[in-house]
Design an enzyme around this catalytic site. Structure first.
Site, PDB file in Angstrom:
ATOM      1  N   LYS A 123       0.836  -1.208   0.000  1.00  0.00           N
ATOM      2  CA  LYS A 123       0.000   0.000   0.000  1.00  0.00           C
ATOM      3  C   LYS A 123       0.869   1.256   0.000  1.00  0.00           C
ATOM      4  O   LYS A 123       0.659   2.183  -0.784  1.00  0.00           O
ATOM      5  CB  LYS A 123      -0.918  -0.005   1.222  1.00  0.00           C
ATOM      6  CG  LYS A 123      -1.731   1.265   1.370  1.00  0.00           C
ATOM      7  CD  LYS A 123      -2.538   1.233   2.663  1.00  0.00           C
ATOM      8  CE  LYS A 123      -2.970   2.633   3.054  1.00  0.00           C
ATOM      9  NZ  LYS A 123      -3.508   2.692   4.420  1.00  0.00           N
ATOM     10  N   ASP A 156      -6.394   1.610  -0.402  1.00  0.00           N
ATOM     11  CA  ASP A 156      -6.568   1.931   1.023  1.00  0.00           C
ATOM     12  C   ASP A 156      -7.855   1.269   1.501  1.00  0.00           C
ATOM     13  O   ASP A 156      -8.455   0.465   0.783  1.00  0.00           O
ATOM     14  CB  ASP A 156      -6.584   3.451   1.236  1.00  0.00           C
ATOM     15  CG  ASP A 156      -7.878   4.071   0.730  1.00  0.00           C
ATOM     16  OD1 ASP A 156      -8.655   3.377   0.024  1.00  0.00           O
ATOM     17  OD2 ASP A 156      -8.129   5.241   1.047  1.00  0.00           O
TER      18      ASP A 156
END
Ligand code: SF4
Length: 225
Positions: free
Chosen positions: A129, A147
């Site tokens: 991420k 996210d």
């Protein structure tokens, strides 16, 4: 139980509608970490793990007021870093990783933060991420960073069928239509905040309901995915 995924044509249609309805990347759109250089961007991203935005912002501001380069961070030292970033939680582990990151950058990488996913993920404390956020926002690459909002929406809707954010990112990277790669992150985040919210998704008025696998399975009454 599996709810199934959208076909390629359905996925393209969903992204076309998202593009029409949701704001994309703009000149004034701030990246989640809104930092002026790759080093501060990657450190801010590390601080954001399991932390609320306001706490991350405070920790980031406090830390960068003391040191904003790898060398200055190493001089500052782990204990002082931990104290500065306390608002964002997990501060001992994050301070340790920041010191290891700075050691790596100064000793192995000539102070250059890599501009590839593999290079970023080889850095201490940097996961998929964080790597994708840096690639998208700092290096301007066409990457759909995943996210919590992107994860929820993609898997409810059926763009992906994954249990983790990393697997969601891999499936989006493999299967999302080309036109969605630059701004898809923004469309999905805005949609997740405005329509497909965590607790009360607005299924009855959702412009994707006829495509949505979660809506088909629950008619919007089931437990949120
Ligand atoms: S129909 Fe409901 S669950 Fe499906 S994308 Fe829309 S708001 Fe989300």
């Amino acid at each position: 139980m599996s709810r199934g995924r959208l076909t390629a044509a359905e996925s393209a249609e969903a992204f076309r509608r998202l593009e029409a309805e949701m704001p994309g990347r703009t000149a004034t759109a701030k990246g989640p970490k809104d930092q002026p250089d790759p080093f501060r961007s990657v450190v801010a991203c590390m601080l954001s793990a399991q932390s609320r935005d306001a706490n991350t912002a405070l920790a980031t501001e406090r830390l960068f007021a003391l040191a904003d380069t790898p060398d200055a961070m190493l001089l500052l030292g782990e204990a002082a870093i931990a104290r500065a970033i306390k608002p964002c939680g997990l501060y001992n582990m994050k301070a340790r990783n920041i010191v290891r990151l700075c050691g790596d950058l100064t000793q192995r990488l000539d102070r250059n933060v890599p501009a590839t996913r593999e290079g970023l993920m080889a850095l201490p404390g940097v996961g998929r991420k964080c790597a994708d956020i840096v690639l998208s926002f700092t290096y301007g690459q066409d990457v759909i960073a995943v996210d919590t909002h992107v994860f929820r929406v993609a898997n409810r809707l059926g763009l992906t069928e994954a249990r983790t954010a990393d697997e969601t990112a891999r499936q989006l990277e493999r299967d999302a239509p080309g036109f969605a790669r630059r701004d898809g992150h923004f469309w999905l985040i805005q949609f997740g905040k405005a329509v497909c919210t965590a607790r009360r998704p607005q299924c009855e008025t959702c412009f994707l309901a006829d495509l949505c696998r979660w809506f088909a399975a629950t008619r919007g009454d089931g437990e949120p995915a």
